[in-house]
Design a protein around this motif. Sequence first.
Motif, mmCIF file in Angstrom:
data_model
loop_
_atom_site.group_PDB
_atom_site.id
_atom_site.type_symbol
_atom_site.label_atom_id
_atom_site.label_comp_id
_atom_site.label_asym_id
_atom_site.label_seq_id
_atom_site.Cartn_x
_atom_site.Cartn_y
_atom_site.Cartn_z
ATOM 1 N N ASN A 1 -28.136 27.856 -63.017
ATOM 2 C CA ASN A 1 -28.338 29.301 -62.950
ATOM 3 C C ASN A 1 -29.039 29.587 -61.619
ATOM 4 N N ILE A 2 -28.365 30.267 -60.704
ATOM 5 C CA ILE A 2 -28.906 30.533 -59.369
ATOM 6 C C ILE A 2 -29.639 31.872 -59.389
ATOM 7 N N LEU A 3 -30.926 31.823 -59.091
ATOM 8 C CA LEU A 3 -31.767 33.021 -59.113
ATOM 9 C C LEU A 3 -32.369 33.230 -57.730
ATOM 10 N N ILE A 4 -31.936 34.255 -57.031
ATOM 11 C CA ILE A 4 -32.413 34.540 -55.681
ATOM 12 C C ILE A 4 -33.448 35.663 -55.744
ATOM 13 N N VAL A 5 -34.631 35.389 -55.198
ATOM 14 C CA VAL A 5 -35.703 36.389 -55.170
ATOM 15 C C VAL A 5 -35.839 36.886 -53.742
ATOM 16 N N ILE A 6 -35.309 38.082 -53.467
ATOM 17 C CA ILE A 6 -35.445 38.693 -52.154
ATOM 18 C C ILE A 6 -36.817 39.360 -52.092
ATOM 19 N N ASN A 7 -37.593 39.001 -51.089
ATOM 20 C CA ASN A 7 -38.941 39.572 -51.005
ATOM 21 C C ASN A 7 -39.197 40.150 -49.624
ATOM 22 N N GLY A 8 -39.843 41.311 -49.598
ATOM 23 C CA GLY A 8 -40.131 41.985 -48.340
ATOM 24 C C GLY A 8 -39.123 43.092 -48.041
ATOM 25 N N LYS A 9 -39.485 43.939 -47.083
ATOM 26 C CA LYS A 9 -38.669 45.111 -46.759
ATOM 27 C C LYS A 9 -37.714 44.874 -45.593
ATOM 28 N N CYS A 10 -37.729 43.672 -45.023
ATOM 29 C CA CYS A 10 -36.941 43.427 -43.803
ATOM 30 C C CYS A 10 -35.592 42.776 -44.097
ATOM 31 N N PHE A 11 -35.126 42.838 -45.335
ATOM 32 C CA PHE A 11 -33.853 42.203 -45.680
ATOM 33 C C PHE A 11 -32.684 42.917 -45.001
ATOM 34 N N ASP A 12 -31.612 42.176 -44.813
ATOM 35 C CA ASP A 12 -30.387 42.741 -44.249
ATOM 36 C C ASP A 12 -29.590 43.395 -45.382
ATOM 37 N N PRO A 13 -29.353 44.702 -45.323
ATOM 38 C CA PRO A 13 -28.673 45.397 -46.430
ATOM 39 C C PRO A 13 -27.293 44.825 -46.750
ATOM 40 N N ASP A 14 -26.553 44.433 -45.704
ATOM 41 C CA ASP A 14 -25.210 43.873 -45.938
ATOM 42 C C ASP A 14 -25.299 42.537 -46.665
ATOM 43 N N LEU A 15 -26.271 41.701 -46.256
ATOM 44 C CA LEU A 15 -26.424 40.410 -46.909
ATOM 45 C C LEU A 15 -26.851 40.594 -48.363
ATOM 46 N N ARG A 16 -27.797 41.495 -48.590
ATOM 47 C CA ARG A 16 -28.230 41.750 -49.971
ATOM 48 C C ARG A 16 -27.060 42.242 -50.822
ATOM 49 N N ASN A 17 -26.275 43.138 -50.261
ATOM 50 C CA ASN A 17 -25.116 43.665 -50.983
ATOM 51 C C ASN A 17 -24.114 42.561 -51.304
ATOM 52 N N LEU B 1 -24.731 39.378 -51.683
ATOM 53 C CA LEU B 1 -25.302 38.502 -52.707
ATOM 54 C C LEU B 1 -25.214 39.151 -54.087
ATOM 55 N N GLU B 2 -25.503 40.442 -54.138
ATOM 56 C CA GLU B 2 -25.476 41.148 -55.424
ATOM 57 C C GLU B 2 -24.072 41.237 -56.007
ATOM 58 N N ASN B 3 -23.065 41.108 -55.140
ATOM 59 C CA ASN B 3 -21.677 41.185 -55.606
ATOM 60 C C ASN B 3 -20.999 39.816 -55.694
ATOM 61 N N THR B 4 -21.808 38.760 -55.615
ATOM 62 C CA THR B 4 -21.286 37.407 -55.745
ATOM 63 C C THR B 4 -21.418 36.956 -57.193
ATOM 64 N N ASN B 5 -20.344 36.440 -57.745
ATOM 65 C CA ASN B 5 -20.368 35.971 -59.131
ATOM 66 C C ASN B 5 -21.343 34.809 -59.309
ATOM 67 N N ASN B 6 -21.925 34.758 -60.477
ATOM 68 C CA ASN B 6 -22.793 33.638 -60.890
ATOM 69 C C ASN B 6 -24.078 33.524 -60.074
ATOM 70 N N ILE B 7 -24.494 34.611 -59.438
ATOM 71 C CA ILE B 7 -25.785 34.638 -58.749
ATOM 72 C C ILE B 7 -26.578 35.829 -59.279
ATOM 73 N N ASN B 8 -27.814 35.581 -59.655
ATOM 74 C CA ASN B 8 -28.704 36.645 -60.120
ATOM 75 C C ASN B 8 -29.688 36.990 -59.012
ATOM 76 N N ILE B 9 -29.896 38.283 -58.784
ATOM 77 C CA ILE B 9 -30.769 38.748 -57.708
ATOM 78 C C ILE B 9 -31.950 39.520 -58.288
ATOM 79 N N ILE B 10 -33.145 39.191 -57.809
ATOM 80 C CA ILE B 10 -34.347 39.959 -58.121
ATOM 81 C C ILE B 10 -34.947 40.393 -56.783
ATOM 82 N N TYR B 11 -35.526 41.589 -56.770
ATOM 83 C CA TYR B 11 -36.154 42.062 -55.532
ATOM 84 C C TYR B 11 -37.613 42.408 -55.780
#
Length: 309
Positions: free
Chosen positions: A42-58, A60-70
């Motif tokens: 179970n892949i759980l990615i924790v994005i932290n901070g305000k400097c994330f790349d919006p395209d990369l976050r998007n 990741l959020e639309n990739t199957n079998n990956i869970n994203i928390i911010y």
Amino acid sequence: MSDNKKKFDITVIIPTTAKAIRKTTLLLAIDSLVNQIDVTPNILIVINGKCFDPDLRNDLENTNNINIIYQEIGSAPLACALGRKNVTTEYFCFLDDDDYLLPDALKTRIDIFNRDRSLDVVVSNGLRKLTNKTETLIFPKGMNQARIDPLKCLFIKKSNWMASCAATFKSSSITQSFFEDYTNFYEWTYLAIRISLKKKIAFIDAPGYVINFTPNSLSTTTGFLIGQIEFHNAVSSLDLPKDIKNRSIIRWIDSWHSLSEYYRKDGLFKLAWQAHLNSLSTIKGFIKYFAYSRKLLINKQTSKKNNFQ
């Protein structure tokens, strides 16, 4: 049904700022999880901070079998704590966004847990990849020193076997509280110390991960030097064996001296003296560093003389 359940009994937490510059290594880290042998984590990615790349976050959020928390706060230790809070599997581990696991890493660790149900943590050896792409074993002689006495290996041998991606933890044993109490620097060493005092650990000589090693410029900053002191303050509150506690006190003294030296070289003599006096606050520190007082006096007098010229 039981076979499928076994495939999903581990969560891998990846804390990341998700900046554009991290994209290539982050995707390699994820690929190393997708390609694990006989284990689908179970892949759980924790994005932290305000400097994330919006395209990369998007993406990741639309990739199957990956869970994203911010989380809005940019903090790796807090991201790890948040990730741990969301673990629902029997086991969990961590992976930095610029490192990766070898294909059989998770299977090997889980097999060891299955052979000995009393274990709380399984730690493997690893590889360090240098900037010239050369790979070397982090523990070239194996993990036997850690196996014999994990705590002494950390303090006396100065060998931290708890790299962020080195261990797999049993969720029922390594609870949320282990990640809510942390230090801003040496946080994995601090975790290793606390686990060594209370939990049963198995060590694997075979490498299970690759760390991309780059020179650490943090070691020359005041933040890092102060962080060393804060780390040893936290360690001193633990119930350590006498020989280990004495070694920790010496490291604490040395950290104050290193900070004093840093300030002295920067011409900040008041701060240098304050740090120096802290290094003299124990008998051992007084014996070791009292002679350094003369160096501070001479440097301060020289500095004043130069300012009048």
